[in-house]
Design an enzyme around this catalytic site. Structure first.
Site, PDB file in Angstrom:
ATOM      1  N   HIS A  67       0.747  -1.122  -0.107  1.00  0.00           N
ATOM      2  CA  HIS A  67      -0.190   0.088  -0.060  1.00  0.00           C
ATOM      3  C   HIS A  67       0.756   1.265   0.018  1.00  0.00           C
ATOM      4  O   HIS A  67       1.397   1.514   0.987  1.00  0.00           O
ATOM      5  CB  HIS A  67      -1.020  -0.077   1.137  1.00  0.00           C
ATOM      6  CG  HIS A  67      -1.650   1.215   1.423  1.00  0.00           C
ATOM      7  ND1 HIS A  67      -2.667   1.467   0.405  1.00  0.00           N
ATOM      8  CD2 HIS A  67      -1.914   2.050   2.147  1.00  0.00           C
ATOM      9  CE1 HIS A  67      -3.417   2.633   0.623  1.00  0.00           C
ATOM     10  NE2 HIS A  67      -2.855   3.051   1.886  1.00  0.00           N
ATOM     11  N   ASP A  69       0.877   5.036  -0.220  1.00  0.00           N
ATOM     12  CA  ASP A  69       0.085   6.477   0.106  1.00  0.00           C
ATOM     13  C   ASP A  69       0.725   7.562  -1.030  1.00  0.00           C
ATOM     14  O   ASP A  69       2.017   7.884  -0.736  1.00  0.00           O
ATOM     15  CB  ASP A  69       0.046   7.089   1.514  1.00  0.00           C
ATOM     16  CG  ASP A  69      -0.842   6.059   2.494  1.00  0.00           C
ATOM     17  OD1 ASP A  69      -1.986   5.920   2.123  1.00  0.00           O
ATOM     18  OD2 ASP A  69      -0.304   5.545   3.265  1.00  0.00           O
ATOM     19  N   ASP A 117      -7.684   1.222   2.722  1.00  0.00           N
ATOM     20  CA  ASP A 117      -7.429   2.340   3.585  1.00  0.00           C
ATOM     21  C   ASP A 117      -8.475   3.458   3.941  1.00  0.00           C
ATOM     22  O   ASP A 117      -7.989   4.286   4.763  1.00  0.00           O
ATOM     23  CB  ASP A 117      -5.882   2.946   3.281  1.00  0.00           C
ATOM     24  CG  ASP A 117      -5.213   3.492   4.512  1.00  0.00           C
ATOM     25  OD1 ASP A 117      -5.782   3.129   5.845  1.00  0.00           O
ATOM     26  OD2 ASP A 117      -4.340   4.233   4.389  1.00  0.00           O
ATOM     27  N   ASP A 142       1.863  -1.194   4.433  1.00  0.00           N
ATOM     28  CA  ASP A 142       2.194   0.052   3.812  1.00  0.00           C
ATOM     29  C   ASP A 142       3.659   0.005   3.329  1.00  0.00           C
ATOM     30  O   ASP A 142       4.653  -0.186   4.033  1.00  0.00           O
ATOM     31  CB  ASP A 142       2.267   1.419   4.966  1.00  0.00           C
ATOM     32  CG  ASP A 142       0.621   1.747   5.172  1.00  0.00           C
ATOM     33  OD1 ASP A 142      -0.118   1.097   4.601  1.00  0.00           O
ATOM     34  OD2 ASP A 142       0.594   2.380   5.985  1.00  0.00           O
ATOM     35  N   HIS A 192      -6.956   9.316   0.152  1.00  0.00           N
ATOM     36  CA  HIS A 192      -7.433   9.336   1.342  1.00  0.00           C
ATOM     37  C   HIS A 192      -6.808  10.159   2.414  1.00  0.00           C
ATOM     38  O   HIS A 192      -7.473  10.338   3.607  1.00  0.00           O
ATOM     39  CB  HIS A 192      -7.868   7.952   1.838  1.00  0.00           C
ATOM     40  CG  HIS A 192      -6.598   6.929   1.760  1.00  0.00           C
ATOM     41  ND1 HIS A 192      -6.472   6.171   0.605  1.00  0.00           N
ATOM     42  CD2 HIS A 192      -5.839   6.510   2.696  1.00  0.00           C
ATOM     43  CE1 HIS A 192      -5.553   5.512   0.775  1.00  0.00           C
ATOM     44  NE2 HIS A 192      -4.906   5.851   2.076  1.00  0.00           N
TER      45      HIS A 192
END
Length: 1047
Positions: free
Chosen positions: A165, A167, A279, A416, A560
């Site tokens: 993941h 971000d 998430d 993450d 997000h």
């Protein structure tokens, strides 16, 4: 009757002509083929087949055209009959709310509501106690048991899905994350997946993937394509980011999805099949609808209230068909998998016991960067321990499997920014492959295990469901508000950093307007040249690149941790810089496009623009709007460039200080009926030098006159009288919320953990300013922490039906406080209200006493309303924020939050970078006719309702105001003429969402001749009717004719 018969004859005649044309085409095709008697040469076969294919394609186009023509004539006939019926019943107004009848078009909604079935999440909320007993190893769950023979007939089929993941901004900026981590993950992916074809990986964030793609060479690109074709690498969801589903507007959600999908189609030739949302802090059915519309059939979600997860696990409903609340058919259904445990990391995904699962996260082996907080580290898998380790892991798999209806099991493997180091790929894949080999070599264990992708899992799931004839339940509703433990509700981020949430919507409105105007400009250029070329002096390629950058900057901010306001301070500055720069660039594209369209002599395009005010109406409706322009003289007049007539104006002060107007800056406001979608109306300014300007018409009030307007800082707007004669009392109050004291858990960027609310009280009375004029009148109240304005426009149509409320908030001097605007009315709404989801649909909310205060706050992207059997109070918003209705007839909206501490969700900062922030609303009060009929139709019991037609139009005007372009050069006045591309307004319930120029498939960063048109047909409430009727129609039929809406 005579007209109807003529139309019927005309339809029949055209149908006969169409049939004869098709027959003649088939005859010609057969004749041409009969001339080729005998065996054709080998090379000729392909040519003949290609020729035949062209004929078939032409035939299909002809059929399509004829079908559209017949449909258009059919609709005309039906509309003619409907008009006759309406005339026989006086008029449409006599059939509206006062008599309890529904607006035309509502019968379809009634029929849909009668067929509603499945699980409604609102009912689940009523059912659950929302307690939090200790569930043992699965703290928020329960003990899971099994006999051991459950898989003897159908073996457990396990798919371990590696993921990372990433971000696109959070603790670091997007670019910093890419350079420090993401590019290394993707580089290693190519190498490590190529080493063993049993290895798999899924990837979600196309923003990162596209940036990496631009940096790699052709050899590596070819390797990536091989991995995609082999099914080892799957691009899931396909969005530019994994968007926030609470604050994002559906325009931006769709735009980021389309940006990612177009990139994938162009560069990899793939279309995503499954959605992956692990998430976002709560989940919206609007996102599910968009994914289904984009061609996806399956999706996965993670962040859902722990009590909901527990209930669904007990009922074995963690996999369901997510259906839209307003849809009784299966068209919107999408298969959804809800992850059952606390998080998406490895300790919380293999099974219910995180202490055991953590032992199988081999990145946490002793000596590596991370460790297991349960203090039992992983062990490398060897021949000596594989039996013991396999059985320990199998127990977790089996327990997790008991929560689902099938024996196909999904287990993610990642977290993450995982797989940055090459060694992590080795320790994870090698150790798990040893476990899988052991499982597969021992059939008595009844498990088949392998690495897989998300689509691998869903394909196996659907096969197993079909084989066992198992059905999934249908579910309606949304998954807000989210709590991850205790009473820690993630409702603060609905409002965190409201300055940037407002900037997000500014860019969204600017991007949409620019997309439409740019597309129309290119179409007009091609139409004006016989060869379809563009004007040589119009920088179309550069402007298209700015458009693309604007799309991607807006898309990036839907992440997000971006629009949510939950990123580090320097990261939000990076986002804000991108947004602001795109607004500036898009304004240039907008103004240049408008200038080219308006010029009578296109050869003068390269000259500086004249001193004119150009107005662009970016909506699809005829509208009366107020245009505001700042000038340097109070003696300005506005002249319509087309007619030469002077426009009615109101000159207003620009306030240097709350009690001191500027002497060299003024605002000119004029109201104009702006035609249709995109009439770029031109005005010229003339300046006279009158010695006694009459524009100043305002009153300043200090404490001596505030008593008239204020009582203990309660703002009574007025008693509003509806057309039925009903009177409603409306007040506006302001409140403070503090945060908890005496506890380590306090409000932060994510969480809202309030202390008791307190009424806003200032140490000194406010300064109140009253303005009156021919176009609007307003009252402005100045307090130390905000300026509050209520304005009434003296306009015809829907623009004059609502009050405009605006606030300018500055809480930079406060410590751990949140400012709330509270609207108090005597609407008997009970414990129910409605807030919108992403500006796409309305969702009923229930204020529940069993939940803490913070749990009763919900996201509001653009609208909220209260209602009883006789009236409805709607508040329409130009920005997203948190909203609640804690008592009947009341609404609370959180305006800004300043919080000194982190809330222990990973950010490591409070929210202290507040700015002077504006918020804007329209307040609308309407009669509700036919309330009893609505109840009989089941609107209340089925939790379904929509905005009224008038509220839709008001929201459209609020979110997409006229775009003003002022040119200030001293060059000669050029001859301009309005540009009007639409024949007429679209129906009231049809929204032109976007008109988007697509990229050329052959030449990168260049506009093609293809344009994507997005239309949204909105549901509207049947119990309220605008009077007088709006200057647009609405569709009464299931299908809407959209052929050739443009001139």
């Amino acid at each position: 009757m005579k007209r109807s018969r003529m139309l019927a004859v005309l339809v029949g005649g055209i149908f006969c002509v169409a049939v004869m044309s098709l027959y003649r085409m088939l005859d010609l095709m057969q004749g041409s083929e009969s001339k080729r008697y005998g065996e054709p040469p080998g090379g000729q076969v392909d040519e003949d087949l290609a020729h035949l294919q062209q004929k078939i394609d032409g035939l299909e186009r002809l059929l399509s055209d004829n079908n559209r023509l017949v449909a258009m004539l059919r609709d005309t006939l039906l509309q003619s009959k409907a008009s006759a019926w309406k005339r026989a019943n006086n008029s449409i107004d006599s059939a509206l709310g006062r008599r309890g009848e529904a607006l035309p078009g509502c019968r379809l909604a009634k029929e849909m509501k009668d067929g509603v079935d499945g699980v409604q999440l609102l009912d689940v909320y009523d059912l659950l106690p929302f307690d939090n007993p200790d569930g043992g190893p699965w703290k928020q769950g329960f003990e899971i048991t099994y006999k051991g023979d459950e898989w003897s007939e159908q073996p457990l089929e396990l798919f371990l899905i590696p993921h990372s993941h990433n971000d696109p901004g959070w603790i670091k900026t997007f670019d910093a994350y890419y350079h420090d981590q993401t590019r290394h993950i993707l580089d290693n992916m190519v190498v490590k997946l190529s080493e063993d074809n049993r290895r798999k990986l899924i990837w979600a964030e196309i923003s990162y993937f596209s940036k990496w793609w631009n940096d790699i060479d052709d050899q590596k690109r070819a390797a990536v394509k091989r991995l995609v074709e082999a099914g080892q690498l799957e691009l899931v969801t396909g969005g530019w980011v994994m968007p926030d589903e609470a604050n994002s507007h559906y325009f931006a959600m769709l735009d980021q999805l389309m940006e990612g999908h177009q990139w994938l189609q162009k560069h990899l030739g793939v279309k995503p099949r499954s959605g992956w949302a692990i998430d976002p802090f709560g989940h919206s059915p609007s996102m599910a609808y968009l994914l289904k519309g984009a061609g996806l059939h399956n999706m996965l979600i993670q962040r859902v209230h722990y009590s909901i997860k527990k209930h669904f696990a007990q009922q074995q409903t963690l996999e369901f068909l997510w259906r839209q609340s307003w849809d009784s058919s299966s068209r919107s259904d999408i298969t959804c998998h809800m992850m059952p445990f606390y998080s998406y990391d490895v300790p919380h995904t293999c099974g219910p016991n995180p202490a055991v699962c953590c032992q199988f996260d081999f990145q946490r082996l002793p000596g590596r960067r991370t460790f297991c907080p349960w203090k039992i580290p992983p062990k490398p898998i060897t021949d000596q321990n594989v039996h013991e380790r396999a059985l320990l892991l199998l127990d977790q798999y089996r327990q997790k499997s008991r929560l689902f209806r099938s024996s196909v099991l999904l287990v993610p493997l990642g977290d993450d920014f995982r797989y940055v180091e090459s060694s992590e790929w080795d320790v994870q894949f090698n150790n798990y492959q040893k476990l899988f080999d052991y499982f597969n070599q021992h059939p008595e264990l009844h498990i088949k295990a392998r690495f897989g992708t998300l689509s691998d899992y869903f394909q196996a799931l659907h096969r197993r469901l079909s084989t066992t004839r198992t059905t999934l339940p249908k579910l309606r509703g949304d998954f807000f508000s989210y709590a991850d433990r205790d009473d820690h509700y993630w409702t603060g981020y609905f409002t965190s950093r409201p300055f940037y949430k407002r900037l997000d919507r500014k860019l969204e409105a600017t991007l949409r307007a620019t997309e439409i105007l740019f597309s129309l400009t290119l179409a007009e250029m091609r139409r004006s040249h016989s060869d379809g070329r563009l004007a040589e002096n119009f920088p179309a390629r550069e402007y298209f690149q700015w458009l693309t950058t604007g799309r991607r900057n807006l898309a990036l901010f839907q992440h997000h941790d971006a629009v949510a306001g939950t990123e580090r301070e320097h990261v939000v500055v990076d986002y804000g810089t991108r947004l602001f720069q795109s607004i500036l660039n898009l304004h240039q594209v907008l103004q240049s496009s408008a200038h080219w369209l308006l010029l009578l002599d296109k050869s003068q395009y390269h000259h500086d623009q004249s001193k004119s005010l150009i107005i662009f109406n970016p909506t699809e409706q005829l509208r009366t709007s107020v245009i505001s322009v700042v000038v340097d003289s109070p003696d300005a007049q506005v002249i319509d460039a087309e007619t030469g007539r002077q426009m009615s104006t109101q000159i207003s002060a620009v306030w240097a200080e709350p009690s001191r107007p500027s002497t060299d800056t003024f605002q000119v406001r004029t109201s104009s009926l702006i035609r249709l979608l995109i009439t770029a109306v031109c005005f010229n300014f003339l300046f006279s030098h009158s010695s006694s300007p009459s524009w100043l018409n305002f009153l300043l009030c200090h404490s001596s006159c505030t008593i008239i307007l204020l009582t203990c800082f309660y703002f009574e707007i007025q008693k509003l009288r509806l057309q039925s004669g009903l009177v409603r009392k409306i007040q506006v109050q302001f409140l403070w919320y503090g945060t908890r004291t005496g506890s380590r858990d306090k409000s932060g960027a994510y969480l809202f953990l309030p202390a008791d609310e307190g009424l806003y009280i200032s140490s000194e009375p406010p300064l109140v300013r009253i303005s009156r004029g021919p176009i609007f009148s307003d009252i402005t109240s100045h307090f130390p922490h905000f300026t509050h304005t209520v304005r009434l426009f003296h306009l015809d149509g829907h623009a004059g039906k609502s009050l405009e409320i605006s606030n300018l908030v500055d809480i930079r001097s406060q410590v751990n406080r949140e400012l709330v605007m509270k609207i108090v009315s005597d609407v008997a709404s009970g414990n129910r209200f409605y807030s919108d989801l992403n500006g796409f649909q309305m969702q009923q909310r229930r204020t529940l006493a069993k939940l803490p205060l913070q749990a009763n706050f919900y996201p509001m992207t653009s609208a909220v309303f209260l209602q009883d059997s006789t009236s409805r109070l709607s508040l329409l918003s130009a920005q997203s924020q948190g909203v609640a209705s804690l008592k009947p007839g009341e609404l609370e909206l959180v305006l800004d939050r300043r919080l000194q501490q982190d809330d222990n969700r990973g950010l490591g900062q409070g929210v202290t970078d507040n700015k002077l922030t504006a918020s804007l609303y329209h307040l609308l009060l309407e009669d509700r006719g036919g309330g009893a009929k609505i109840c009989r139709w089941g609107l209340v019991s089925r939790h379904i309702d929509h905005l009224s037609l008038l509220a839709h139009l008001a929201s459209l005007s609020l979110c997409h105001p006229p775009m003003t372009m002022v040119a200030t050069s001293n060059s000669q006045l050029l001859k301009l003429r309005p540009f009007q591309p639409l024949h007429s307004s679209l129906p009231c319930d049809i929204h032109l969402l976007n008109l988007r120029t697509l990229e050329d498939t052959q030449e990168a960063d260049t506009p093609s001749q293809e344009t994507a048109l997005f239309l949204h047909r909105k549901g509207f409430d049947c119990s309220t009717a605008p009077e007088p009727a709006p200057q647009c129609t609405w569709s009464e039929h299931e299908e809407v004719m959209t052929r050739s809406p443009f001139i």
